[in-house]
Design a protein around this motif. Structure first.
Motif, PDB file in Angstrom:
ATOM      1  N   TYR A  30       0.800  -1.570  -0.264  1.00 25.29           N
ATOM      2  CA  TYR A  30      -0.344  -0.320  -0.247  1.00 25.29           C
ATOM      3  C   TYR A  30       0.530   1.045   0.122  1.00 25.29           C
ATOM      4  CZ  TYR A  30      -3.739  -3.869   1.355  1.00 25.29           C
ATOM      5  OH  TYR A  30      -4.270  -4.096   1.260  1.00 25.29           O
ATOM      6  N   ASN A  55      -3.205  -8.549  14.168  1.00 30.98           N
ATOM      7  CA  ASN A  55      -3.706  -7.567  13.858  1.00 30.98           C
ATOM      8  C   ASN A  55      -2.259  -7.269  12.144  1.00 30.98           C
ATOM      9  OD1 ASN A  55      -5.012  -6.519  16.415  1.00 30.98           O
ATOM     10  ND2 ASN A  55      -5.855  -7.063  14.862  1.00 30.98           N
ATOM     11  N   GLY A  56      -2.761  -7.019  11.842  1.00 33.74           N
ATOM     12  CA  GLY A  56      -1.840  -5.878  10.226  1.00 33.74           C
ATOM     13  C   GLY A  56      -1.501  -7.050   9.352  1.00 33.74           C
ATOM     14  N   ALA A  57      -1.127  -8.620   9.811  1.00 35.62           N
ATOM     15  CA  ALA A  57      -0.643  -9.065   9.161  1.00 35.62           C
ATOM     16  C   ALA A  57      -0.303  -9.427   7.253  1.00 35.62           C
ATOM     17  CB  ALA A  57      -0.459 -10.539  10.271  1.00 35.62           C
ATOM     18  N   GLY A  58      -1.789  -8.729   7.154  1.00 35.72           N
ATOM     19  CA  GLY A  58      -1.169  -9.084   5.655  1.00 35.72           C
ATOM     20  C   GLY A  58      -3.333 -10.195   5.696  1.00 35.72           C
ATOM     21  N   LYS A  59      -3.727 -10.537   6.566  1.00 33.99           N
ATOM     22  CA  LYS A  59      -5.223 -11.283   6.247  1.00 33.99           C
ATOM     23  C   LYS A  59      -5.661 -10.765   5.539  1.00 33.99           C
ATOM     24  CE  LYS A  59      -6.144 -11.599  10.852  1.00 33.99           C
ATOM     25  NZ  LYS A  59      -4.811 -10.960  10.777  1.00 33.99           N
ATOM     26  N   SER A  60      -6.138 -10.104   4.996  1.00 31.86           N
ATOM     27  CA  SER A  60      -7.592  -9.371   4.484  1.00 31.86           C
ATOM     28  C   SER A  60      -6.811  -8.556   3.072  1.00 31.86           C
ATOM     29  CB  SER A  60      -7.832  -8.111   4.974  1.00 31.86           C
ATOM     30  OG  SER A  60      -8.641  -8.168   6.099  1.00 31.86           O
ATOM     31  N   THR A  61      -5.806  -8.814   3.363  1.00 35.12           N
ATOM     32  CA  THR A  61      -4.876  -8.253   2.398  1.00 35.12           C
ATOM     33  C   THR A  61      -4.475  -9.629   1.007  1.00 35.12           C
ATOM     34  OG1 THR A  61      -3.597  -6.560   2.862  1.00 35.12           O
ATOM     35  CG2 THR A  61      -2.892  -7.755   0.660  1.00 35.12           C
ATOM     36  N   GLU A 175     -12.661 -12.424   8.581  1.00 29.32           N
ATOM     37  CA  GLU A 175     -13.284 -12.909   9.842  1.00 29.32           C
ATOM     38  C   GLU A 175     -15.209 -12.975   9.528  1.00 29.32           C
ATOM     39  OE1 GLU A 175     -12.394  -9.390  12.591  1.00 29.32           O
ATOM     40  OE2 GLU A 175      -9.753  -9.495  10.988  1.00 29.32           O
ATOM     41  N   HIS A 207      -8.998 -15.049  13.881  1.00 27.53           N
ATOM     42  CA  HIS A 207      -8.656 -14.223  15.102  1.00 27.53           C
ATOM     43  C   HIS A 207      -8.506 -15.365  16.116  1.00 27.53           C
ATOM     44  CE1 HIS A 207      -7.193 -10.633  13.692  1.00 27.53           C
ATOM     45  NE2 HIS A 207      -7.664 -10.134  13.042  1.00 27.53           N
TER      46      HIS A 207
HETATM   47  N1  LIG Z   1      -5.761   0.806   2.343  1.00 29.32           N
HETATM   48  C1  LIG Z   1      -4.982   0.722   2.875  1.00 29.32           C
HETATM   49  N2  LIG Z   1      -4.243   1.278   3.218  1.00 29.32           N
HETATM   50  C2  LIG Z   1      -2.617   1.536   3.355  1.00 29.32           C
HETATM   51  N3  LIG Z   1      -2.324   0.689   4.569  1.00 29.32           N
HETATM   52  C3  LIG Z   1      -3.744  -0.438   4.406  1.00 29.32           C
HETATM   53  C4  LIG Z   1      -4.581  -0.515   3.536  1.00 29.32           C
HETATM   54  N4  LIG Z   1      -5.375  -1.595   3.954  1.00 29.32           N
HETATM   55  C5  LIG Z   1      -4.300  -2.491   4.661  1.00 29.32           C
HETATM   56  N5  LIG Z   1      -2.727  -1.661   4.874  1.00 29.32           N
HETATM   57  C6  LIG Z   1      -1.815  -2.087   5.456  1.00 29.32           C
HETATM   58  O1  LIG Z   1      -1.199  -3.377   5.097  1.00 29.32           O
HETATM   59  C7  LIG Z   1      -1.208  -3.829   5.943  1.00 29.32           C
HETATM   60  C8  LIG Z   1      -1.626  -5.158   6.307  1.00 29.32           C
HETATM   61  O2  LIG Z   1      -3.401  -5.083   6.663  1.00 29.32           O
HETATM   62  P1  LIG Z   1      -4.319  -6.119   6.370  1.00 29.32           P
HETATM   63  O3  LIG Z   1      -5.753  -5.529   6.798  1.00 29.32           O
HETATM   64  O4  LIG Z   1      -4.798  -7.140   5.350  1.00 29.32           O
HETATM   65  O5  LIG Z   1      -4.191  -6.659   7.582  1.00 29.32           O
HETATM   66  P2  LIG Z   1      -5.113  -8.079   8.151  1.00 29.32           P
HETATM   67  O6  LIG Z   1      -3.922  -8.982   8.593  1.00 29.32           O
HETATM   68  O7  LIG Z   1      -6.078  -8.147   7.622  1.00 29.32           O
HETATM   69  O8  LIG Z   1      -5.390  -6.958   9.874  1.00 29.32           O
HETATM   70  P3  LIG Z   1      -6.695  -7.311  10.802  1.00 29.32           P
HETATM   71  O9  LIG Z   1      -6.621  -8.694  11.444  1.00 29.32           O
HETATM   72  O10 LIG Z   1      -6.035  -6.617  11.970  1.00 29.32           O
HETATM   73  O11 LIG Z   1      -7.917  -6.970  10.545  1.00 29.32           O
HETATM   74  C9  LIG Z   1      -1.266  -3.012   7.569  1.00 29.32           C
HETATM   75  O12 LIG Z   1      -0.593  -2.421   8.311  1.00 29.32           O
HETATM   76  C10 LIG Z   1      -2.800  -2.412   7.519  1.00 29.32           C
HETATM   77  O13 LIG Z   1      -2.358  -1.182   8.000  1.00 29.32           O
END
Ligand SMILES: Nc1ncnc2c1ncn2[C@@H]1O[C@H](COP(=O)(O)OP(=O)(O)OP(=O)(O)O)[C@@H](O)[C@H]1O
Length: 278
Positions: A30, A55-61, A175, A207
């Motif tokens: 990002y 949190n922030g591991a990249g799962k949703s990504t 989630e 989670h």
């Molecule tokens: N639209 C965005 N713009 C900038 N950074 C982003 C964006 N979406 C996610 N991030 C960053 O990318 C990283 C991975 O985010 P992601 O949402 O994939 O994590 P996650 O594992 O799903 O987190 P969580 O368990 O908190 O939902 C995090 O550091 C997040 O802050």
């Protein structure tokens, strides 16, 4: 020789149905911030996988990347002979506008939009599927209500009913049990297991590690990079969880690779991990 090897690989991947999602060297940024770093993983047809990480591991990504919602920095995602319309994606529920003026029935029916068309209206078969979907998630009786009037658990049940209507081969759930009660979680886990029995391939961001251990045979553990993937037993070790950045919180809570058996614990006794922020 080389051609026959390639043909052989094609046969293994496409005819046996073994390949479902092949992720190779996937990196996503990002802007300058790295969200996924060279993740490679091979997901087989019919697998039920919990995507786990702090949190922030990249799962949703990861899920959004599979849905082609993000530009990949490196790598590729191969869906074999399937495409986006073969995927049902449940985003985190806060991403859905709950005030949108639509009834439960209409919302769930929309799951079948890929099957119906100008030529094929919402007929008897779709009506039957709709009834079955509502029944499976126990929403009969609330189907005429506006979605804005649903409780959190009912809303999540409705999302599952829509997913059932879609009847896709691949299910990506972000989630799905966030902030919902134990009974709804149990009921929806039954729906997920039914889907798996029907051969669907399922990735769910979860989670609650206790839930993962109870219900998910496979785990993908990520913390920007892939830490481990495989059977729950082999992945959810104290060592791997520590590597991912989880911190051990309580002395009576044991990781999987000790003699502590998850099945013998009540939900209140099950291990809980928090993010190691030190
Ligand atoms: N639209 C965005 N713009 C900038 N950074 C982003 C964006 N979406 C996610 N991030 C960053 O990318 C990283 C991975 O985010 P992601 O949402 O994939 O994590 P996650 O594992 O799903 O987190 P969580 O368990 O908190 O939902 C995090 O550091 C997040 O802050």
């Amino acid at each position: 020789m080389r051609l026959s090897a390639v043909f052989g690989l094609f046969l293994v991947n496409y005819c046996s149905g073994a390949l479902m999602i092949n992720i190779t060297n996937l990196s996503v940024h990002y802007r300058e911030s790295l969200a996924l770093d060279k993740v490679s993983v091979f997901i087989e047809e019919g697998e039920l996988i919990a995507v786990v990480g702090p949190n922030g591991a990249g799962k949703s990504t990861l899920l959004k990347s599979i849905m082609q919602q993000l530009k990949l920095s490196t790598g590729c995602i191969d869906l074999g002979h399937r495409c986006l319309k073969d995927i049902a994606y449940l985003p985190q529920s806060h991403q859905i506008d709950r005030q949108f003026p639509i009834t439960v029935r209409e919302f769930v029916s929309a799951g079948s939009w890929q099957r119906i068309s100008f030529w094929r209206a919402f007929g008897c078969t779709e009506q039957r599927l709709l009834q079955e979907a509502l029944q499976k998630v126990n929403l009969i009786g609330v189907d005429d209500r506006q979605i804005s009037t649903l409780s959190g658990g009912q809303f999540q049940r409705m999302l599952f009913a829509r997913m059932l209507m879609q009847d896709a081969d691949i299910l990506l759930l972000d989630e799905p049990f966030n902030a919902i009660d134990a009974q709804t979680t149990e009921d929806l886990m039954t729906v997920i297991h039914d889907c798996q029995r029907k051969g669907k391939t399922i990735l769910a961001v979860i989670h609650d590690l206790a839930l993962v251990r109870r219900f998910f045979p496979n785990v993908m553990l990520i913390a920007t990079q892939l830490i481990a993937s495989g059977t729950t037993e082999t992945v959810m070790t104290g060592e791997n969880l520590a590597k991912a950045g989880y911190q051990y919180l309580s002395s009576e809570m044991q990781p999987l690779n000790t003699e502590c058996s998850v099945n013998s614990l009540s939900p209140t006794e099950l291990p809980f991990y928090g993010r190691n922020i030190s």
